[in-house]
Design a protein around this motif. Structure first.
Motif, PDB file in Angstrom:
ATOM      1  N   GLY A  21       0.794  -1.223   0.000  1.00 29.75           N
ATOM      2  CA  GLY A  21       0.000   0.000   0.000  1.00 29.75           C
ATOM      3  C   GLY A  21       0.828   1.275   0.000  1.00 29.75           C
ATOM      4  N   GLU A  22       2.155   1.151  -0.014  1.00 31.94           N
ATOM      5  CA  GLU A  22       3.003   2.337  -0.088  1.00 31.94           C
ATOM      6  C   GLU A  22       3.001   2.856  -1.526  1.00 31.94           C
ATOM      7  N   ALA A  23       3.561   4.041  -1.723  1.00 27.50           N
ATOM      8  CA  ALA A  23       3.532   4.707  -3.027  1.00 27.50           C
ATOM      9  C   ALA A  23       4.593   4.193  -3.999  1.00 27.50           C
ATOM     10  N   VAL A  24       5.438   3.261  -3.568  1.00 28.55           N
ATOM     11  CA  VAL A  24       6.491   2.712  -4.423  1.00 28.55           C
ATOM     12  C   VAL A  24       6.319   1.199  -4.526  1.00 28.55           C
ATOM     13  N   ASP A  25       6.893   0.628  -5.583  1.00 23.92           N
ATOM     14  CA  ASP A  25       6.887  -0.829  -5.679  1.00 23.92           C
ATOM     15  C   ASP A  25       8.118  -1.389  -4.963  1.00 23.92           C
ATOM     16  N   GLN A  26       8.198  -2.704  -4.890  1.00 20.74           N
ATOM     17  CA  GLN A  26       9.279  -3.352  -4.145  1.00 20.74           C
ATOM     18  C   GLN A  26      10.656  -3.030  -4.727  1.00 20.74           C
ATOM     19  N   ARG A  27      10.768  -2.942  -6.039  1.00 20.08           N
ATOM     20  CA  ARG A  27      12.070  -2.651  -6.660  1.00 20.08           C
ATOM     21  C   ARG A  27      12.539  -1.242  -6.306  1.00 20.08           C
ATOM     22  N   THR A  28      11.655  -0.264  -6.485  1.00 20.96           N
ATOM     23  CA  THR A  28      12.005   1.110  -6.150  1.00 20.96           C
ATOM     24  C   THR A  28      12.354   1.222  -4.672  1.00 20.96           C
ATOM     25  N   HIS A  29      11.571   0.585  -3.831  1.00 21.32           N
ATOM     26  CA  HIS A  29      11.828   0.626  -2.387  1.00 21.32           C
ATOM     27  C   HIS A  29      13.220   0.076  -2.066  1.00 21.32           C
ATOM     28  N   ALA A  30      13.566  -1.061  -2.649  1.00 22.67           N
ATOM     29  CA  ALA A  30      14.869  -1.685  -2.379  1.00 22.67           C
ATOM     30  C   ALA A  30      16.022  -0.800  -2.834  1.00 22.67           C
ATOM     31  N   LEU A  31      15.938  -0.300  -4.062  1.00 22.73           N
ATOM     32  CA  LEU A  31      17.033   0.513  -4.601  1.00 22.73           C
ATOM     33  C   LEU A  31      17.080   1.895  -3.953  1.00 22.73           C
ATOM     34  N   GLN A  32      15.937   2.379  -3.479  1.00 24.04           N
ATOM     35  CA  GLN A  32      15.934   3.646  -2.770  1.00 24.04           C
ATOM     36  C   GLN A  32      16.561   3.484  -1.377  1.00 24.04           C
ATOM     37  N   ALA A  33      16.265   2.385  -0.692  1.00 25.96           N
ATOM     38  CA  ALA A  33      16.896   2.125   0.612  1.00 25.96           C
ATOM     39  C   ALA A  33      18.416   2.049   0.444  1.00 25.96           C
ATOM     40  N   ALA A  34      18.857   1.397  -0.619  1.00 21.06           N
ATOM     41  CA  ALA A  34      20.297   1.300  -0.879  1.00 21.06           C
ATOM     42  C   ALA A  34      20.900   2.667  -1.169  1.00 21.06           C
ATOM     43  N   ALA A  35      20.179   3.512  -1.897  1.00 21.26           N
ATOM     44  CA  ALA A  35      20.674   4.865  -2.173  1.00 21.26           C
ATOM     45  C   ALA A  35      20.817   5.662  -0.874  1.00 21.26           C
ATOM     46  N   HIS A  36      19.876   5.491   0.038  1.00 21.84           N
ATOM     47  CA  HIS A  36      19.975   6.163   1.340  1.00 21.84           C
ATOM     48  C   HIS A  36      21.190   5.660   2.114  1.00 21.84           C
ATOM     49  N   ALA A  37      21.460   4.365   2.025  1.00 16.36           N
ATOM     50  CA  ALA A  37      22.636   3.801   2.709  1.00 16.36           C
ATOM     51  C   ALA A  37      23.917   4.403   2.148  1.00 16.36           C
ATOM     52  N   VAL A  38      24.007   4.486   0.825  1.00 18.23           N
ATOM     53  CA  VAL A  38      25.188   5.090   0.191  1.00 18.23           C
ATOM     54  C   VAL A  38      25.335   6.545   0.634  1.00 18.23           C
ATOM     55  N   ALA A  39      24.236   7.288   0.613  1.00 15.58           N
ATOM     56  CA  ALA A  39      24.278   8.703   1.001  1.00 15.58           C
ATOM     57  C   ALA A  39      24.721   8.879   2.450  1.00 15.58           C
ATOM     58  N   ALA A 152      12.689   5.522   5.084  1.00 14.52           N
ATOM     59  CA  ALA A 152      12.835   6.669   4.182  1.00 14.52           C
ATOM     60  C   ALA A 152      12.622   6.310   2.713  1.00 14.52           C
ATOM     61  N   ALA A 153      12.576   5.037   2.408  1.00 15.76           N
ATOM     62  CA  ALA A 153      12.559   4.580   1.011  1.00 15.76           C
ATOM     63  C   ALA A 153      11.140   4.331   0.500  1.00 15.76           C
ATOM     64  N   LYS A 154      10.314   5.347   0.618  1.00 19.29           N
ATOM     65  CA  LYS A 154       8.914   5.212   0.208  1.00 19.29           C
ATOM     66  C   LYS A 154       8.448   6.389  -0.640  1.00 19.29           C
ATOM     67  N   ASP A 155       9.404   7.082  -1.223  1.00 22.76           N
ATOM     68  CA  ASP A 155       9.113   8.289  -1.998  1.00 22.76           C
ATOM     69  C   ASP A 155       9.221   7.967  -3.482  1.00 22.76           C
ATOM     70  N   PRO A 156       8.122   8.039  -4.224  1.00 25.22           N
ATOM     71  CA  PRO A 156       8.185   7.690  -5.647  1.00 25.22           C
ATOM     72  C   PRO A 156       9.132   8.577  -6.455  1.00 25.22           C
ATOM     73  N   ARG A 157       9.500   9.726  -5.931  1.00 23.24           N
ATOM     74  CA  ARG A 157      10.444  10.615  -6.620  1.00 23.24           C
ATOM     75  C   ARG A 157      11.830  10.587  -5.982  1.00 23.24           C
ATOM     76  N   GLY A 158      12.024   9.713  -5.008  1.00 22.10           N
ATOM     77  CA  GLY A 158      13.296   9.670  -4.291  1.00 22.10           C
ATOM     78  C   GLY A 158      14.405   9.038  -5.111  1.00 22.10           C
ATOM     79  N   PRO A 159      15.636   9.174  -4.637  1.00 23.71           N
ATOM     80  CA  PRO A 159      16.780   8.615  -5.360  1.00 23.71           C
ATOM     81  C   PRO A 159      16.790   7.091  -5.291  1.00 23.71           C
ATOM     82  N   VAL A 160      17.315   6.474  -6.332  1.00 22.57           N
ATOM     83  CA  VAL A 160      17.505   5.024  -6.329  1.00 22.57           C
ATOM     84  C   VAL A 160      18.953   4.722  -6.709  1.00 22.57           C
TER      85      VAL A 160
END
Length: 176
Positions: A21-39, A152-160
Motif C-alpha cells: 500500500g506504499e507509493a512505491v513498488d518493491q524494486r524502487t523501495h529496495a534501490l531507494q533504501a540502498a541509495a539512502h545507505a550510500v548517502a 525513508a525509502a517510500k518516496d516515488p520521486r526519491g533517489p535510487v
C-alpha cells in the motif's frame, strides 16, 4: 556467486510488485533504501543489506522459503549469497522497528500508516528485556540504520541506486 544477469532478474522481478500500500513498488523501495545507505556513507555490506532487506518477498526467494516471514526468508537468501552481517541486518530489520518504537516513542509518529499497521502484527514495541538483548548484539546499530533507510525509502520521486552500482557493490563483497 550470483551472476549479473541473476541480480538484474531478481530486482526486475520486484518491479511492479506492490509494497503493502506504499507509493512505491518493491524494486524502487529496495534501490531507494540502498541509495539512502550510500548517502549515509554506509559500507558495502550495509548497502547490500539495504538493497536486499525485503528480498524475502521476491517470488523465487519466497518460493524457496515457503511459510517464512519475509525477513527470515531474506536472511536465509543472504546467508547463501551475501555475508552473515548482511543476513543478520536483514533478519533484524523488523525487530529494529519494534526496538525504535520502544526506545523512542516519537519514532512511532514517523511511521507510515502501513508501517503502523504492520507493527501491530509484528508484536508492537519491544519489551525492556527484548531491548536489552537487541542492544547487546554487536550489529544492532546496523539493523537500526537499515530500518531508518527502509522507512525513508517510500518516496516515488526519491533517489535510487543504479543497478550497475548495486552489482559492483555485490561483486566487491562476495569477492572479498
Amino acid at each position: 556467486m550470483l551472476s549479473r544477469g541473476e541480480l538484474f532478474d531478481l530486482f526486475d522481478g520486484l518491479a511492479g510488485l506492490p509494497y503493502g500500500g506504499e507509493a512505491v513498488d518493491q524494486r524502487t523501495h529496495a534501490l531507494q533504501a540502498a541509495a539512502h545507505a550510500v548517502a549515509a556513507g554506509a559500507d558495502d555490506e550495509l548497502v547490500l543489506a539495504a538493497a536486499f532487506h525485503d528480498v524475502g518477498r521476491a517470488r523465487p526467494v519466497a518460493t524457496a522459503h515457503r511459510g517464512m516471514p519475509h525477513e527470515e526468508a531474506g536472511a536465509a537468501f543472504a546467508r547463501d549469497h551475501l555475508t552473515e552481517r548482511t543476513a543478520w541486518a536483514i533478519q533484524q530489520h523488523v525487530a529494529a522497528k519494534r526496538y525504535l518504537v520502544a526506545v523512542n516513542p516519537a519514532y512511532h509518529d514517523t511511521l507510515s500508516p502501513v508501517s503502523v499497521r504492520s507493527l501491530r502484527v509484528q508484536g508492537g514495541p519491544m519489551t525492556p528485556e527484548e531491548v536489552t538483548v537487541f542492544e547487546a548484539h554487536p550489529w544492532s546499530q546496523d539493523a537500526v540504520s537499515l530500518r531508518l533507510w527502509d522507512d525513508a525509502a517510500k518516496d516515488p520521486r526519491g533517489p535510487v541506486l543504479p543497478m550497475d552500482d548495486l552489482v559492483a557493490t555485490y561483486e566487491r563483497v562476495v569477492r572479498a
